[in-house]
Motif scaffolding. Structure first.
Motif, PDB file in Angstrom:
ATOM      1  N   ALA A 169     -64.030  54.234  66.228  1.00  0.00           N
ATOM      2  CA  ALA A 169     -65.383  53.764  65.930  1.00  0.00           C
ATOM      3  C   ALA A 169     -65.468  53.058  64.588  1.00  0.00           C
ATOM      4  CB  ALA A 169     -66.359  54.941  65.956  1.00  0.00           C
ATOM      5  N   CYS A 170     -64.355  52.999  63.860  1.00  0.00           N
ATOM      6  CA  CYS A 170     -64.346  52.363  62.536  1.00  0.00           C
ATOM      7  C   CYS A 170     -63.888  50.918  62.650  1.00  0.00           C
ATOM      8  CB  CYS A 170     -63.404  53.095  61.587  1.00  0.00           C
ATOM      9  SG  CYS A 170     -63.921  54.741  61.148  1.00  0.00           S
ATOM     10  N   HIS A 171     -64.666  50.015  62.054  1.00  0.00           N
ATOM     11  CA  HIS A 171     -64.209  48.635  61.973  1.00  0.00           C
ATOM     12  C   HIS A 171     -63.138  48.547  60.884  1.00  0.00           C
ATOM     13  CE1 HIS A 171     -64.175  44.543  62.942  1.00  0.00           C
ATOM     14  NE2 HIS A 171     -65.062  44.069  62.097  1.00  0.00           N
ATOM     15  N   VAL A 172     -62.516  47.401  60.770  1.00  0.00           N
ATOM     16  CA  VAL A 172     -61.400  47.227  59.847  1.00  0.00           C
ATOM     17  C   VAL A 172     -61.812  47.481  58.397  1.00  0.00           C
ATOM     18  CG1 VAL A 172     -61.813  44.737  59.604  1.00  0.00           C
ATOM     19  CG2 VAL A 172     -59.496  45.650  59.250  1.00  0.00           C
ATOM     20  N   ASP A 173     -63.083  47.287  58.073  1.00  0.00           N
ATOM     21  CA  ASP A 173     -63.555  47.510  56.701  1.00  0.00           C
ATOM     22  C   ASP A 173     -64.137  48.902  56.487  1.00  0.00           C
ATOM     23  OD1 ASP A 173     -65.801  47.204  58.241  1.00  0.00           O
ATOM     24  OD2 ASP A 173     -66.779  45.740  56.937  1.00  0.00           O
ATOM     25  N   GLY A 174     -63.938  49.807  57.469  1.00  0.00           N
ATOM     26  CA  GLY A 174     -64.402  51.184  57.313  1.00  0.00           C
ATOM     27  C   GLY A 174     -65.871  51.386  57.599  1.00  0.00           C
ATOM     28  N   THR A 175     -66.507  50.432  58.272  1.00  0.00           N
ATOM     29  CA  THR A 175     -67.924  50.558  58.613  1.00  0.00           C
ATOM     30  C   THR A 175     -68.092  50.732  60.111  1.00  0.00           C
ATOM     31  OG1 THR A 175     -68.270  48.176  58.907  1.00  0.00           O
ATOM     32  CG2 THR A 175     -68.552  49.067  56.671  1.00  0.00           C
ATOM     33  N   ALA A 176     -69.326  51.021  60.512  1.00  0.00           N
ATOM     34  CA  ALA A 176     -69.634  51.177  61.924  1.00  0.00           C
ATOM     35  C   ALA A 176     -71.089  50.786  62.174  1.00  0.00           C
ATOM     36  CB  ALA A 176     -69.407  52.618  62.384  1.00  0.00           C
ATOM     37  N   ARG A 177     -71.324  50.131  63.311  1.00  0.00           N
ATOM     38  CA  ARG A 177     -72.683  49.784  63.739  1.00  0.00           C
ATOM     39  C   ARG A 177     -73.226  50.980  64.524  1.00  0.00           C
ATOM     40  NH1 ARG A 177     -72.898  45.178  67.971  1.00  0.00           N
ATOM     41  NH2 ARG A 177     -72.637  46.942  69.378  1.00  0.00           N
ATOM     42  N   VAL A 178     -74.020  51.777  63.867  1.00  0.00           N
ATOM     43  CA  VAL A 178     -74.362  53.112  64.360  1.00  0.00           C
ATOM     44  C   VAL A 178     -75.601  53.085  65.255  1.00  0.00           C
ATOM     45  CG1 VAL A 178     -75.067  55.426  63.634  1.00  0.00           C
ATOM     46  CG2 VAL A 178     -73.314  54.178  62.342  1.00  0.00           C
ATOM     47  N   GLN A 179     -75.547  53.893  66.323  1.00  0.00           N
ATOM     48  CA  GLN A 179     -76.738  54.225  67.097  1.00  0.00           C
ATOM     49  C   GLN A 179     -76.989  55.719  66.961  1.00  0.00           C
ATOM     50  OE1 GLN A 179     -76.430  54.030  71.369  1.00  0.00           O
ATOM     51  NE2 GLN A 179     -78.527  54.759  71.680  1.00  0.00           N
ATOM     52  N   THR A 180     -78.168  56.069  66.479  1.00  0.00           N
ATOM     53  CA  THR A 180     -78.553  57.476  66.423  1.00  0.00           C
ATOM     54  C   THR A 180     -79.439  57.803  67.614  1.00  0.00           C
ATOM     55  OG1 THR A 180     -80.485  56.963  65.035  1.00  0.00           O
ATOM     56  CG2 THR A 180     -78.430  57.556  63.912  1.00  0.00           C
TER      57      THR A 180
ATOM     58  N   VAL B 251     -75.505  48.595  59.943  1.00  0.00           N
ATOM     59  CA  VAL B 251     -74.107  48.993  59.795  1.00  0.00           C
ATOM     60  C   VAL B 251     -73.990  49.900  58.576  1.00  0.00           C
ATOM     61  CG1 VAL B 251     -71.856  48.120  59.055  1.00  0.00           C
ATOM     62  CG2 VAL B 251     -73.037  47.041  60.957  1.00  0.00           C
ATOM     63  N   PHE B 252     -73.192  50.963  58.697  1.00  0.00           N
ATOM     64  CA  PHE B 252     -73.037  51.908  57.593  1.00  0.00           C
ATOM     65  C   PHE B 252     -71.559  52.230  57.379  1.00  0.00           C
ATOM     66  CE2 PHE B 252     -76.961  52.982  59.911  1.00  0.00           C
ATOM     67  CZ  PHE B 252     -77.898  52.681  58.931  1.00  0.00           C
ATOM     68  N   PRO B 253     -71.169  52.516  56.141  1.00  0.00           N
ATOM     69  CA  PRO B 253     -69.806  52.983  55.892  1.00  0.00           C
ATOM     70  C   PRO B 253     -69.578  54.348  56.544  1.00  0.00           C
ATOM     71  CG  PRO B 253     -70.859  52.235  53.850  1.00  0.00           C
ATOM     72  CD  PRO B 253     -71.933  52.329  54.884  1.00  0.00           C
ATOM     73  N   VAL B 254     -68.404  54.504  57.126  1.00  0.00           N
ATOM     74  CA  VAL B 254     -68.006  55.818  57.639  1.00  0.00           C
ATOM     75  C   VAL B 254     -67.504  56.635  56.460  1.00  0.00           C
ATOM     76  CG1 VAL B 254     -66.496  57.055  59.231  1.00  0.00           C
ATOM     77  CG2 VAL B 254     -67.350  54.766  59.827  1.00  0.00           C
ATOM     78  N   ARG B 255     -67.983  57.858  56.327  1.00  0.00           N
ATOM     79  CA  ARG B 255     -67.558  58.687  55.205  1.00  0.00           C
ATOM     80  C   ARG B 255     -66.044  58.888  55.249  1.00  0.00           C
ATOM     81  NH1 ARG B 255     -71.647  60.527  52.213  1.00  0.00           N
ATOM     82  NH2 ARG B 255     -73.739  60.608  53.138  1.00  0.00           N
ATOM     83  N   GLU B 256     -65.451  58.922  54.091  1.00  0.00           N
ATOM     84  CA  GLU B 256     -63.998  58.956  53.981  1.00  0.00           C
ATOM     85  C   GLU B 256     -63.384  60.071  54.809  1.00  0.00           C
ATOM     86  OE1 GLU B 256     -60.580  57.250  52.883  1.00  0.00           O
ATOM     87  OE2 GLU B 256     -62.474  56.569  51.980  1.00  0.00           O
ATOM     88  N   GLU B 257     -64.000  61.247  54.793  1.00  0.00           N
ATOM     89  CA  GLU B 257     -63.416  62.392  55.480  1.00  0.00           C
ATOM     90  C   GLU B 257     -63.468  62.273  57.011  1.00  0.00           C
ATOM     91  OE1 GLU B 257     -67.582  63.719  53.978  1.00  0.00           O
ATOM     92  OE2 GLU B 257     -65.959  62.313  53.426  1.00  0.00           O
ATOM     93  N   TYR B 258     -64.241  61.266  57.523  1.00  0.00           N
ATOM     94  CA  TYR B 258     -64.340  61.098  58.978  1.00  0.00           C
ATOM     95  C   TYR B 258     -63.579  59.886  59.492  1.00  0.00           C
ATOM     96  CZ  TYR B 258     -67.687  64.849  59.622  1.00  0.00           C
ATOM     97  OH  TYR B 258     -68.276  66.083  59.690  1.00  0.00           O
ATOM     98  N   ARG B 259     -63.048  59.063  58.610  1.00  0.00           N
ATOM     99  CA  ARG B 259     -62.402  57.841  59.081  1.00  0.00           C
ATOM    100  C   ARG B 259     -61.176  58.119  59.938  1.00  0.00           C
ATOM    101  NH1 ARG B 259     -63.066  53.583  53.963  1.00  0.00           N
ATOM    102  NH2 ARG B 259     -65.353  53.770  53.871  1.00  0.00           N
ATOM    103  N   GLU B 260     -60.428  59.169  59.596  1.00  0.00           N
ATOM    104  CA  GLU B 260     -59.260  59.509  60.408  1.00  0.00           C
ATOM    105  C   GLU B 260     -59.637  60.306  61.647  1.00  0.00           C
ATOM    106  OE1 GLU B 260     -56.258  61.411  58.126  1.00  0.00           O
ATOM    107  OE2 GLU B 260     -55.865  59.663  56.846  1.00  0.00           O
TER     108      GLU B 260
END
Length: 593
Positions: A514-525, A500-509
């Protein structure tokens, strides 16, 4: 050399149900759950599938006769051509002696000891012991197997070998942690030049299983243990980190050598009473969202604190800078990221087979010899059944009174048309190529949507997946784009949704879905080599929308296995409010849409 690995017991559900009452909400607490088979030819995994994908019984512990047959048929191999059959449990005579001693050394009354010995004896002779495993294989396959061709591999070693193989080999420190193996729940050590060294003094007995404790809290909160732990992990994000944790104060004791003791009663009524006392709960409070969030936070913090304790001991005992983490607890992707970032390890791998499906692969790989892995072997989760165009057309014809379809000329056209659909607020079932192995849908049996819509999570949770509204979804993103969108830390990729990684601030909106309530996401690359069709779709979608990722969740509804065949996909499509279904080159819609 041909090796077939498999996991599952014919009598598991019957014996655990009759002897220990493992039914209903506890139905997944069986040895052999996540039954599967895997085929290794000349050191390379060529086929693997979970039994549930074929039998359609979620988390089945049954003998995987369908999975075995498919693996062999897909490679054109007969049963008598297999050199070794590898089974990821080794309840040897020595283990049996320990099981007896453990019962005799308890403070149970004499009648209770005899009753426990009776039940354990029936389980051992009827299911777990070497003779029972051999008889089960012969009875279910009809193949008179040479006993010398059946290799019993210790469970934790099978977990480790799955992770080591899928990480490409190489030296690494390791941590394996799950509900239980034969007698232990967690081990750690080093893998050097293909040789495993376990740090015995830091091993944890199965009676102190961290994963089982987490599962009992899962049950306490009204979910299904050994299945819904990710719900608890997701709930924990809704509250702040706990200031003090009663679990660490009264349930867990950490020892200097990196081991620990977890004291949670085995009896359900007893641990409900313990948790009510610890958390200030009762039957009504357990239904309250805020209470569930609080308890989930304690459980998640417990896992993070205990695994951090283990890693401190592991780094002190090993000079290796890479970590392999396997076992059911390795599916806790929130803890995984914190483990890596707060440790001195420079890299960490958690495989797509980290939980018990992977032990079929691990047992086969270990028996074939890890060092025999071909240098050009491709690491891929896409190891299950695929279906040709005629099979798809036959399935579509079967449902022709309820669906209609359009055939696209090629892959590029499929990607463009699907990207056009996803640019709007459509939910798309995406069915391509071979079925993924493991518990995550990794882009071949997926439900996709546009994360730019803030309410898309609610739409999928309620109208499609029929599940709790607090559940987050994973974004899938091109590997080259991931660092621009997410704070990846020490990781450069995350192909299996295990971090899980934090979503960068400029992409949260820009990607709120894809953002969880704490601003993170379980990413698949993903990249062109791993999954060309999904990579092409991502490029087409981003070009059309300037949104850098797609929301990806498994193609199923709550309580059912991920779809496997075109018929499975059509059944799920018609039973939900999925808007479109893309099967290979066919874009399918409902006639009553």
């Amino acid at each position: 050399m041909i090796v077939l690995g498999y996991n599952g017991f014919t009598r598991g559900a019957e014996l655990f149900g009759r002897l220990y009452g493992a039914r209903g909400i506890d139905r997944n607490l069986l040895v052999g759950h996540d039954a599967a088979a895997a085929l290794v030819i000349d050191g390379e995994v060529v086929a693997a599938v979970e039994e549930e994908r074929l039998s359609r019984v979620k988390k089945t512990s049954d003998f995987p006769v369908n999975a075995i047959n498919w693996c062999l048929e897909s490679a054109g191999v007969e049963l008598d051509q297999v050199d070794v059959f590898a089974f990821p449990w080794r309840f040897s005579a020595t283990v049996g002696e320990r099981m007896i001693s453990r019962i005799c050394d308890t403070d149970l009354s004499v009648p209770a000891k005899f009753d426990a010995l009776r039940r354990t004896g029936e389980l051992y002779t009827g299911m777990l012991g070497p003779d029972a495993v051999y008889d089960d294989f012969v009875r279910r396959t009809g193949h008179e197997l040479d006993p010398n061709k059946l290799a019993l591999v210790p469970h934790h070693l099978a977990h480790l070998m799955c992770g080591a193989y899928l990480a490409g080999g190489g030296d690494a420190a390791f941590l394996v942690s799950d509900g239980r193996a034969e007698t232990l729940s967690s081990v750690m050590g080093e893998l050097c030049n293909g040789v495993v060294r376990v740090f015995d003094d830091s091993a944890v007995d199965m009676t102190s299983s961290l994963a089982v404790a987490y599962g009992r809290i899962t049950r306490y909160l009204g979910f299904v243990p050994n299945n819904d732990e990710y719900k608890v992990m997701g709930l924990a994000a809704y509250g702040p980190p706990p200031g003090h944790n009663p679990l660490l104060e009264r349930v867990v004791r950490l020892h200097e050598n990196g081991s620990y003791t977890v004291s949670v009663p085995r009896d359900c009524d007893a641990y409900y009473a313990l948790f009510d006392d610890l958390f200030g709960g009762d039957s009504e409070k357990r239904e309250e969202f805020d209470f569930r969030v609080k308890v989930a936070g304690f459980a998640q913090h417990m896992v993070e604190a205990v695994t951090a304790h283990q890693l401190r001991a592991l780094t002190a005992a090993s000079e290796l800078d890479h970590l392999l983490f396997e076992g059911g607890l390795a599916l806790n992707c929130v803890a995984n990221t914190k483990m890596l970032e707060r440790s001195s390890f420079t890299g960490m791998d958690v495989s797509f087979g980290a939980s018990d499906p992977g032990v079929a692969i691990g047992a086969a790989v270990y028996t074939a010899g890890l060092r025999n892995r071909p240098a050009d072997a491709v690491t891929t989760p896409y190891l299950g059944p695929s279906y040709d165009e005629q099979h798809t057309l036959d399935a579509l014809a079967e449902y022709a009174d309820r669906v209609e379809w359009q055939e696209e000329p090629d892959g590029a056209s499929v990607a463009d048309r699907t990207a056009e659909l996803l640019a709007q607020k459509n939910v798309v079932g995406w069915f391509q190529g071979r079925t993924e192995f493991g518990p995550r849908a990794l882009g071949n049996r997926s439900i996709l949507a546009n994360p730019a819509f803030p309410d898309i999570k609610d739409i999928i949770n309620v109208r499609v997946k029929h599940r709790e509204p607090f559940r987050p979804f994973a974004p899938v993103v091109l590997t080259s784009e991931a660092p621009r969108v997410f704070e990846m830390g020490k990781k450069t990729s995350s192909p299996y949704m295990t971090f899980v990684f934090p979503v960068r601030e400029e992409y949260r909106e820009r990607i709120p879905g894809a953002c969880h309530v704490d601003g993170t996401a379980r990413v698949q690359t993903v990249d062109e080599r791993q999954n060309p069709a999904l990579a092409e779709l991502l490029r087409a979608f981003t070009a059309r929308t300037d949104v850098p990722c797609l929301l990806n969740t498994s193609f199923n509804v709550a309580g059912e296995p991920i779809v496997c065949s075109p018929r499975d996909a059509l059944e799920c499509f018609l039973a939900t409010e999925i808007d479109y279904l893309v099967i290979d080159r066919f874009v399918v819609t409902k006639r009553d849409r």
